[in-house]
Design a protein around this motif. Structure first.
Motif, PDB file in Angstrom:
ATOM      1  N   HIS A 105      43.761  46.930  39.098  1.00  0.00           N
ATOM      2  CA  HIS A 105      42.684  47.723  38.514  1.00  0.00           C
ATOM      3  C   HIS A 105      42.056  46.969  37.357  1.00  0.00           C
ATOM      4  O   HIS A 105      42.498  45.875  37.009  1.00  0.00           O
TER       5      HIS A 105
ATOM      6  N   HIS B 285      41.667  47.408  34.062  1.00  0.00           N
ATOM      7  CA  HIS B 285      42.115  47.372  32.662  1.00  0.00           C
ATOM      8  C   HIS B 285      42.443  45.944  32.240  1.00  0.00           C
ATOM      9  O   HIS B 285      42.958  45.167  33.014  1.00  0.00           O
TER      10      HIS B 285
ATOM     11  N   HIS C  87      44.198  57.255  36.940  1.00  0.00           N
ATOM     12  CA  HIS C  87      44.365  56.339  35.801  1.00  0.00           C
ATOM     13  C   HIS C  87      43.169  55.407  35.711  1.00  0.00           C
ATOM     14  O   HIS C  87      42.766  54.998  34.628  1.00  0.00           O
TER      15      HIS C  87
ATOM     16  N   ASP D 104      49.737  50.323  37.582  1.00  0.00           N
ATOM     17  CA  ASP D 104      50.007  51.396  36.610  1.00  0.00           C
ATOM     18  C   ASP D 104      50.099  52.752  37.300  1.00  0.00           C
ATOM     19  O   ASP D 104      50.146  53.789  36.634  1.00  0.00           O
TER      20      ASP D 104
HETATM   21 ZN   LIG Z   1      46.005  50.509  33.421  1.00  0.00          ZN
END
Ligand SMILES: [Zn+2]
Length: 354
Positions: free
Chosen positions: A97, A99, A200, A219
């Motif tokens: 992802h 992040h 998330h 995550d």
């Molecule tokens: Zn994350």
């Protein structure tokens, strides 16, 4: 007839177990299955590491997640490639992802090792959209989102001033290979199926190998800490917590003895008990929110945040905590337990639907 007491069998996934000691965050690789390696990249923050995984293919390597865009992480990747790749190339870089602990070095790795990026559409374009500092001046709709939630204006300004000075804001590769739900990546003689999770981040990719019961979880499933699930100004009417809990249930349907390779903390077995714990955690948060609304009669999201997270928070933590509080309130609102009214003073006030 008497029922024999159920015994948790080691390795069965009936309980949460940690079969390995983590690798040192210095470029050490730890084999968790043939051709599947666990490494750690340090992070200069409270959560002091991220796990990354390396998959050996017959003629090269794939890596999953990158670590932060910091000189030390770049040094460690140079060392890992030199020491462990046996002269074989990096064939691909998969980011679970957007992040920045997961994708922060994607531009550098793609360029340095001439490797393509694999990511879902939702994650790639969110990464591109959020690259760079927040706009100045802040758009009125963004400010209004936080004001309606009950956050004082000076706090909103402080929060975004901090974000503007964020040292990790990374560049991103200008192209990518799109990962889709149920797509299969054949790596090292294994089929890795893409399993999408939401809540998330918008379209988080996990990789599941059914034959060896391995899940690279990002995550989407962490063994002890909880991943943040928040509502922000970008999608103010979203219900990410519902999506998150539903995504967890899909992961709980995988083989019970699956070895879970998470992005933080330790590799573990026991995805079902862990999903049950996470459901219990959010049920508790819902109870706190409802008790607060019962006592207060009506409350803003910012006041509810104070109840859920009573300790003193930094400006950026405050934004995350507020986003989490709104996520819980929204989930309760969409399920009919809570209602929301926009008051004459421009604040959203939440109360129990009775
Ligand atoms: Zn994350």
């Amino acid at each position: 007839m008497m029922q024999a007491p159920t015994q948790a069998v080691p390795g069965s996934g009936d309980r949460i177990e940690f079969p390995f000691e983590p690798p040192r965050p210095d470029g050490e690789l730890l084999a968790v299955a043939p051709g599947v390696f666990w490494a750690r990249m340090p992070m200069p923050m409270q959560l002091d590491h991220i796990n990354v995984y390396l998959l050996r293919d017959s003629d090269g390597w794939f890596i999953v997640d990158t670590g932060l865009n910091l000189p030390r992480t770049r040094e460690l990747w140079e060392l890992v490639v030199e020491r462990h790749f046996d002269g074989l190339p990096l064939k691909g870089l998969i980011c679970t992802h957007f992040h920045y602990d997961h994708a922060g070095l994607s531009a550098w790795l793609a360029e340095r090792f001439d490797a393509p990026l694999y990511m879902t559409h939702g994650e790639y374009f969110t990464m591109r959209t959020l690259a760079g500092p927040p706009p100045e001046p802040l758009p009125e709709a963004l400010v209004r989102f936080y004001l309606r939630a009950g956050m004082p204006r000076p706090r909103v300004e402080e929060m975004f001033a901090k974000l503007r000075r964020d040292p990790f804001m990374p560049p991103h590769p200008t192209s990518f290979n799109r990962l889709r739900e149920a797509q299969v990546l054949r790596i090292g003689g294994r089929d890795w199926r893409v399993v999408i999770g939401e809540g998330h981040s918008p379209e988080h990719a996990c990789l599941y190998c059914a034959s060896d019961r391995l899940l690279i979880a990002g995550d989407q499933l962490l063994p002890r800490i909880t991943s943040n699930v928040l509502v922000s100004d970008i999608e103010p009417e979203a219900n990410p917590l519902r999506l998150w809990l539903d995504s967890l249930d899909r992961l709980a349907a995988l083989a019970p003895d699956t070895l879970v390779l998470p992005s933080h903390e330790r590799v573990f077995r026991g995805l079902r008990p862990r999903v049950a714990e996470l459901h219990a955690h959010h049920a508790e948060q819902f109870d706190i929110v409802c008790a607060h609304l019962r006592e207060a009669g009506a409350a803003t999201a910012f006041e509810t945040k104070g109840r859920l997270f009573p300790r003193q928070l930094s400006a950026v933590e405050d934004m995350m905590a507020l986003g989490e509080a709104i996520a819980h309130l929204s989930c309760l609102r969409y399920s009919g337990r809570v209602r929301r009214v926009l008051d004459d003073d421009g604040l959203y006030r939440f109360s129990l639907a009775n």
